[in-house]
Design an enzyme around this catalytic site. Sequence first.
Site, short mmCIF file in Angstrom:
data_model
loop_
_atom_site.label_atom_id
_atom_site.label_comp_id
_atom_site.label_asym_id
_atom_site.label_seq_id
_atom_site.Cartn_x
_atom_site.Cartn_y
_atom_site.Cartn_z
N GLY A 213 0.83 -1.21 0.00
CA GLY A 213 0.00 0.00 0.00
C GLY A 213 0.85 1.24 0.00
O GLY A 213 2.07 1.18 -0.22
N ASN A 214 0.24 2.38 0.20
CA ASN A 214 0.99 3.64 0.26
C ASN A 214 0.36 4.55 1.31
O ASN A 214 -0.68 4.23 1.88
CB ASN A 214 1.04 4.31 -1.12
CG ASN A 214 -0.35 4.59 -1.64
OD1 ASN A 214 -1.08 5.37 -1.07
ND2 ASN A 214 -0.72 3.91 -2.72
N ALA A 215 1.01 5.70 1.53
CA ALA A 215 0.63 6.54 2.67
C ALA A 215 -0.48 7.55 2.35
O ALA A 215 -0.75 8.44 3.15
CB ALA A 215 1.87 7.31 3.16
N SER A 216 -1.15 7.39 1.22
CA SER A 216 -2.19 8.38 0.88
C SER A 216 -3.31 8.39 1.92
O SER A 216 -3.81 7.34 2.31
CB SER A 216 -2.78 8.02 -0.49
OG SER A 216 -3.92 8.81 -0.74
#
Length: 421
Positions: A213-216
């Site tokens: 995933g990512n930090a958005s």
Amino acid sequence: MNDVSESLKILVGVGGGIAAYKACALIRSFTKAGHDVHVIPTPSALQFVGTATFEALSGNPVSTTVFDAVDEVQHVRLGQEADLVVIAPATADLMARLAQGRADDLLTASCLVATCPVVLAPAMHTEMWQNPATRANVETLRGRGTVVLEPASGRLTGPDSGPGRLPEPEHIASLALAAVDRFGIFRRSLAGRRILVTAGGTHEQLDPVRFLGNASSGRQGYALADIATQRGAQVELVAAHTVELPTPSGATVTRVSTALELQEAVAALAPSVDAVVMAAAVADVRPASKAAAKMKKGGSDDLSTLALTENPDILRGLVEARRTGDLPEDLLIAGFAAETGDADHTPLDLARAKLRRKGCDLLMCNQVGEGVVFGQPDSAGWLLVPGDQAGHEEVREVPASSKLVVASHILDALEELFPAS
Ligand code: CTP
């Protein structure tokens, strides 16, 4: 632009509706942020919440009538000195009186002298909100520059549900502060338009408990949906994973998890909208396969290497579908570029190249990095529009501000690209 991080003089008006209790949290939110709050309830608001509560929460005396503190000419002073007036809840009756320019209590008198942004957060039963008399009053007020926020949809007092709910107090506070930060941010310039916004980060599952995933946080996409709905657009919000955020009033939300789900949702909605804004942080790759059971160390699973497959580039796919006629040729397509820059390139250099590669009509470039932009309430960057053959993109700087204000700059640029109707 005003600096809303400074202490503002805020007048909180409270109408006589059951949602008056939520005004307490709104007052709290403003005082906690260091603003000087004066509360002016209507006489009927005091049927719901008492003067003592408003005085304790604001730290200032509370009055409903023009006949208190006459020696200080209070009925004029409070409105004149205010940097912002927020009325929550704004009832149908209060809006009718404001539309008529009445001054028969301290709140309406104060609104008549206020020259600052006046933001109304209506709350009432759906039938009252949709009644032609209320619609006409809302139009009159908006026509004079008063901000009348779209109410949220959901459970109302009693068993009914629909548009008419007061948005959550924190949400009202940030929208109202955005009105101070940028004049005209809520003008009704998107009435009749349909806008698709994607938000949040995709999760690409490795096994039932792990994902890439990512930090958005999803804040920028939600802010775009917020401003677009308040400007009168019908908004389709496709939301991947986000922090907990209030649903933008009136937006239809489709929840997705992975890039492929996001692609499917966008493909279903894109043919019927006027513009797509791809604010989602889409993972470029996904695990080549998803394990049905949790992967184990020391077992048959090799946890030290991961086989990955590239995800489709959804933004490029939209541009291509428009080129081949699978999507309307007048569909506007906007994207984001989250860039850290590298040893040889500034974030803006990389954004220029990305705009050419993606072929979209508008690109918002943010400089990202540890603790910058992703997950934060504020942002800054550049808006890029394709230029001539020689590749001279038009670049517009977006000053550091809340993501709501950044969203308004993006939508301004998009609105300029709509063909004149
Ligand atoms: N995007 C997309 N599909 C992907 C990846 C990105 O539609 N598979 C969209 C994003 O929503 C954003 C834009 O493309 O609007 C740019 O995203 P970004 O992550 O900055 O760029 P990438 O295309 O991933 O390029 P790179 O990782 O090389 O910077």
